[in-house]
Enzyme design. Structure first.
Site, short mmCIF file in Angstrom:
data_model
loop_
_atom_site.label_atom_id
_atom_site.label_comp_id
_atom_site.label_asym_id
_atom_site.label_seq_id
_atom_site.Cartn_x
_atom_site.Cartn_y
_atom_site.Cartn_z
N HIS A 259 11.13 77.60 29.99
CA HIS A 259 10.08 77.23 30.94
C HIS A 259 10.17 75.73 31.28
O HIS A 259 10.25 75.35 32.45
CB HIS A 259 8.71 77.56 30.32
CG HIS A 259 7.55 77.23 31.18
ND1 HIS A 259 6.86 78.18 31.91
CD2 HIS A 259 6.93 76.06 31.45
CE1 HIS A 259 5.89 77.60 32.57
NE2 HIS A 259 5.90 76.31 32.31
N GLU A 260 10.18 74.90 30.23
CA GLU A 260 10.19 73.46 30.47
C GLU A 260 11.51 73.02 31.11
O GLU A 260 11.54 72.06 31.88
CB GLU A 260 9.91 72.69 29.17
CG GLU A 260 8.54 72.99 28.53
CD GLU A 260 7.35 72.83 29.47
OE1 GLU A 260 7.44 72.05 30.45
OE2 GLU A 260 6.33 73.50 29.23
N HIS A 263 11.06 73.18 34.83
CA HIS A 263 10.38 71.99 35.35
C HIS A 263 11.35 70.80 35.42
O HIS A 263 11.41 70.09 36.42
CB HIS A 263 9.21 71.60 34.43
CG HIS A 263 8.00 72.46 34.57
ND1 HIS A 263 7.35 72.64 35.77
CD2 HIS A 263 7.28 73.15 33.64
CE1 HIS A 263 6.29 73.44 35.58
NE2 HIS A 263 6.23 73.76 34.30
N GLU A 289 5.69 75.11 39.08
CA GLU A 289 5.53 76.23 38.16
C GLU A 289 6.39 77.42 38.60
O GLU A 289 6.83 78.21 37.76
CB GLU A 289 4.04 76.61 38.08
CG GLU A 289 3.68 77.47 36.89
CD GLU A 289 3.85 76.79 35.52
OE1 GLU A 289 4.09 75.57 35.47
OE2 GLU A 289 3.75 77.50 34.52
ZN ZN Z 1 4.75 74.90 33.40
#
Ligand code: ZN
Length: 497
Positions: A259-260, A263, A289
């Site tokens: 997830h990170e 980003h 996101e």
């Molecule tokens: Zn996030």
């Protein structure tokens, strides 16, 4: 004219530097700083925030923007310089409305409240956090008073420029209607996820996370990864990307790392020509996101990806996963089941966590609820939307960091990100027909490059809506995401072959 533009760029470079320095202090506070440093650190963060703000909203910037008007009109609107002038003017006009002292007070209150929240969460002690929540709420009301418009629209605009509360409510109402029956269908046919209940040693998790990250495109020249209470990504321009993860005994860190990474990759692939300007970052939290959820879920929870990774996982965790086949593991990591913690929630129920916060935040901002009653209201909605009884505030109202920083208006962007991720994914699948074959080989370069070329490099040149339209050809549309979730639930509730 170029002299004026150079002067503007010089000043915006300084403002960006001050912003990055403040962010670096926050990164340090969360990753390295001894706990005792908190009070002085709050002062330092507030000072930098105020200096950056004052330097940006100065009359001289307004004069430069005014002087540059004829030049701007002579340029292609899509050019970097025209975009820089246009976006800076919009930011400047918006930022001017907030006094620098109020900015500093908001930053100070947030930095003060954060460690209090962390401790209150640990002890499940809402009363300890309440005065800070009150303070943050009062400051947000003063912030709202700086602008005209619907109160919640004003807050939302800070994270998703141009988005209206009513548009979000419309999308969320559609999601609520579609998701509740899906959650019920999944509950009626529970997936066996007992293979994930084992204890996975931290150092081995770290090892696997690095294997995945390096295949995704993590490069130690430009990236680093640390441990933290609340996982996040920080960027200091395109050449210094820092992601963080927290480790439990389960495999959550694997998914939160992916997830990170999503980003971080967005920030890493912004056009370097936009560095040290207001354009040199992701365009909105919703778009941001969409990238993190894409790598976490559309890549990380897909069967083709797991076909590549799973032998490595089995080798690393032979005691835990040795007798579990990849299909079983795939079903387990996609299990849909109501739970207490948003960041650990599955792809379907996740949105209900967000909708709950979106509704409560409007109640807070419109003063329809007393803050002391928040835990009770929270628990009632959890019961209504997910059918579960929250046992304590640590697993309820205190679980997320956002309100400790006064971040009201932030949560909706998480679900907008889910929606947008599928809109973009449909384009990716058209552009790269053998995408899943590549995943099975552990190849992610084509996806990474497509995203860089079509989305990341744009930075903040266009509004979020315009960016979405350029990438997908359409405006916000929950259709692709809801179809994806229906397919996934259908697949998981069908009897295994
Ligand atoms: Zn996030």
């Amino acid at each position: 004219m170029n002299e004026k533009l150079d002067e503007l760029k010089k000043r915006l470079g300084e403002v960006t530097d001050l912003g990055h320095t403040g962010l670096l202090l926050e990164w340090d506070q969360q990753v390295l700083m001894p706990a005792g440093g908190s009070a002085l650190r709050s002062d330092a963060i507030a000072t930098l925030e105020r200096l950056a703000h004052e330097r940006f909203i100065a009359d001289e910037v307004g004069q430069l923007l005014e002087d540059l008007r004829p030049y701007e009109e002579s340029l292609e609107p899509d050019s970097d310089d025209a975009s820089l002038i246009r976006v800076t003017r919009r930011d400047w006009e918006k930022a001017r409305k907030v006094p620098a002292e109020l900015r500093g007070e908001i930053a100070h209150a947030a930095a003060t409240a954060m460690p209090v929240w962390a401790e209150a969460r640990q002890n499940s002690d809402f009363a300890a956090f309440l005065p800070h929540l009150q303070r943050n709420t009062e400051l947000k009301q003063r912030y709202i008073d700086c602008y005209d418009g619907e109160p919640y629209d004003i807050l939302l605009d800070d994270y998703e420029e141009g988005m209206k509360t009513s548009e979000v409510a419309e999308v969320f109402d559609e999601m609520k209607r579609e998701l509740v029956p899906l959650i019920e269908a999944a509950a009626a046919n529970p997936v066996d996820d007992s293979c994930l209940q084992a204890a996975f040693p931290r150092d081995k998790q770290l090892e696997v996370n690095h294997v995945v990250l390096e295949r995704f495109g993590y490069d130690e020249t430009y990236w680093r990864m640390d441990e933290i209470v609340h996982p996040a990504a920080f960027s200091f321009g395109t050449t210094d990307i820092r992601i963080t993860t927290r480790y439990g005994t389960d495999l959550e860190s694997l998914f939160s790392t992916m997830h990170e990474f999503g980003h971080g990759l967005y920030e890493r692939q912004v056009d370097p020509a936009l560095d040290r300007t207001p354009l040199g970052t992701g365009v909105s939290l919703g778009l941001h996101e969409s990238q993190s959820r894409m790598w976490e879920n559309l890549v990380g929870r897909s069967l083709p990806f797991l076909r590549w990774l799973y032998p490595k996982l089995q080798e690393t965790f032979s005691a835990q996963l040795g007798s579990v086949d990849v299909e079983e593991f795939y079903r387990a990591v996609n299990k849909i089941q109501p739970s207490f913690i948003r960041v650990d929630a599955d792809q379907v129920t996740y949105n209900m966590h967000v909708i709950l916060r979106f509704e409560l935040e409007q109640d807070i901002v419109l003063e329809r609820i007393a803050l002391k009653d928040l835990p009770e209201a929270w628990n009632a909605k959890m019961k209504e939307y997910l059918g579960i009884d929250v046992p304590d505030d640590r697993r309820g109202v205190l679980q997320d960091i956002h309100w400790s920083g006064g971040g009201f208006g932030y949560f909706p962007t998480y679900s907008l990100g889910n929606v947008i991720s599928l809109q973009i994914w449909e384009r990716v699948r058209e552009a790269i027909p053998d995408l899943y074959d590549q995943f099975e080989q552990g190849e992610f370069g084509a996806l990474r490059e497509w995203l860089g070329e079509n989305l990341h490099r744009l930075g903040r040149k266009y509004t979020p809506q315009e960016t979405l339209r350029r990438v997908t050809g359409s405006s916000l549309d929950a259709g692709p995401y809801l179809r994806y979730l229906q397919d996934k639930v259908g697949e998981l509730t069908a009897a295994p072959a």
